[in-house]
Design an enzyme around this catalytic site. Structure first.
Site, mmCIF file in Angstrom:
data_model
loop_
_atom_site.group_PDB
_atom_site.id
_atom_site.type_symbol
_atom_site.label_atom_id
_atom_site.label_comp_id
_atom_site.label_asym_id
_atom_site.label_seq_id
_atom_site.Cartn_x
_atom_site.Cartn_y
_atom_site.Cartn_z
ATOM 1 N N SER A 167 -3.203 12.891 40.647
ATOM 2 C CA SER A 167 -2.364 11.902 40.352
ATOM 3 C C SER A 167 -2.257 11.331 38.925
ATOM 4 C CB SER A 167 -2.522 10.550 41.361
ATOM 5 O OG SER A 167 -1.322 9.811 41.420
ATOM 6 N N HIS A 224 -0.135 12.629 49.691
ATOM 7 C CA HIS A 224 -0.728 12.320 48.345
ATOM 8 C C HIS A 224 -2.340 12.470 48.286
ATOM 9 C CE1 HIS A 224 0.025 11.093 44.245
ATOM 10 N NE2 HIS A 224 -1.042 10.013 44.524
ATOM 11 N N ASN A 241 -1.194 16.783 42.725
ATOM 12 C CA ASN A 241 -0.164 15.844 42.787
ATOM 13 C C ASN A 241 0.185 15.126 41.458
ATOM 14 O OD1 ASN A 241 -2.533 15.689 45.189
ATOM 15 N ND2 ASN A 241 -0.348 15.359 46.086
#
Length: 280
Positions: free
Chosen positions: A104, A251, A128
């Site tokens: 992320s 996620h 991600n």
């Protein structure tokens, strides 16, 4: 779950490698740096370090303002700030180039570091990550980010836990770990990092194409924000990259689908070692 940490320049990190790796002629084993996403901490990589510390020197960092790492002095953060911190860590703690694995915002930090400081990166795995985020998606994230700064005492875990795990009973343990990290973390550090992440659209195509080391773009099939198309497009931009889309994952694939993620990482790490050897 809480790991022991060391600290360097305000950055807290956990180091893990088995005795054989540590004894390999003053640690010739490849170093790998793992960087978590917003609101989490180093322990989110527990299923990766359990596997890869058998062969590699593994460093799991707490991002600035997360876990046991200090806040950065600048209240308005940029991705360059995080890349600078990572570059300094690699220089001062590891002392040689490393493979960087990020999730992320950690993935965006890894990519920016590969763009800005290519000499410290021998491979980059972006889990991600985002690319060319739409106006509507960016606006939604920015609204959430603004509310965090306005009210540091609000509930910060219910909505992300719902998005990440979809109330699936199979992932109750993983969800509760993330809830604990979100609820008990540094709220100001979380809010500042989220604010920065909310205004990211992604690394530009031109900058991504400057990355020449091996790259892996991995995301979950069901990740609505770091979509499969984003990873596929980024991989297609780079000459030495490939994408992996994990079926039925969202996620937090490194936690919920660790076997698939670890298989992809193992293949990627081997490619990085071969690339380093061939370009020495």
């Amino acid at each position: 779950m809480k790991w022991l940490r060391k600290t360097s320049g305000g950055m807290a990190y956990h180091y893990q490698a088995n005795d054989l790796v540590n004894d390999m002629t003053n640690s010739k084993a490849t170093p790998i740096v793992f960087i978590h996403g917003v609101g989490l901490r180093a322990e989110s990589w527990y299923q990766q370090l359990a596997v890869f510390s058998e062969r590699y020197r593994c460093y799991a960092l707490d991002m600035p303002g997360h876990g046991e790492s200090a806040l950065l002095a600048n209240p308005t953060l940029s991705l360059d700030d995080f890349a600078d911190v990572l570059k300094t860590f690699i220089d001062e703690v590891i002392g040689q180039s490393a493979i960087i694995v990020g999730h992320s915002l950690g993935a965006m930090t890894a990519l920016q570091t590969a763009v800005s400081y290519p000499k410290v990166v021998r491979g980059v795995a972006a889990l991600n990550a985002i690319y060319d985020r739409s106006d509507s998606a960016a606006q939604n994230v920015q609204v959430r980010a603004g509310s965090l700064l306005d009210n540091l005492d609000q509930n910060v875990s219910d909505k992300p836990i719902s998005r990440w795990f979809n109330d699936d009973a199979k992932y109750l343990y993983e969800a509760e770990l993330c809830r604990t990290w979100l609820d008990n973390g540094n709220r100001l550090g979380y809010a500042r990092a989220y604010q920065m992440f909310a205004h990211l659209r992604g690394i530009s195509a031109t900058d991504l194409q400057a990355i020449t080391v091996p790259a892996l773009f991995l995301t979950g099939e069901l990740d609505a924000n770091s979509t499969p198309d984003m990873s596929l497009i980024m991989a297609d931009l780079l000459a030495n990259a490939h994408a992996v889309i994990v079926p039925k994952a969202r996620h937090m694939a490194q936690m919920t689908h660790a076997r698939s993620v670890n298989e992809a990482l193992a293949t990627f790490f081997t490619q990085c070692d071969a690339y380093t050897t061939n370009n020495a």
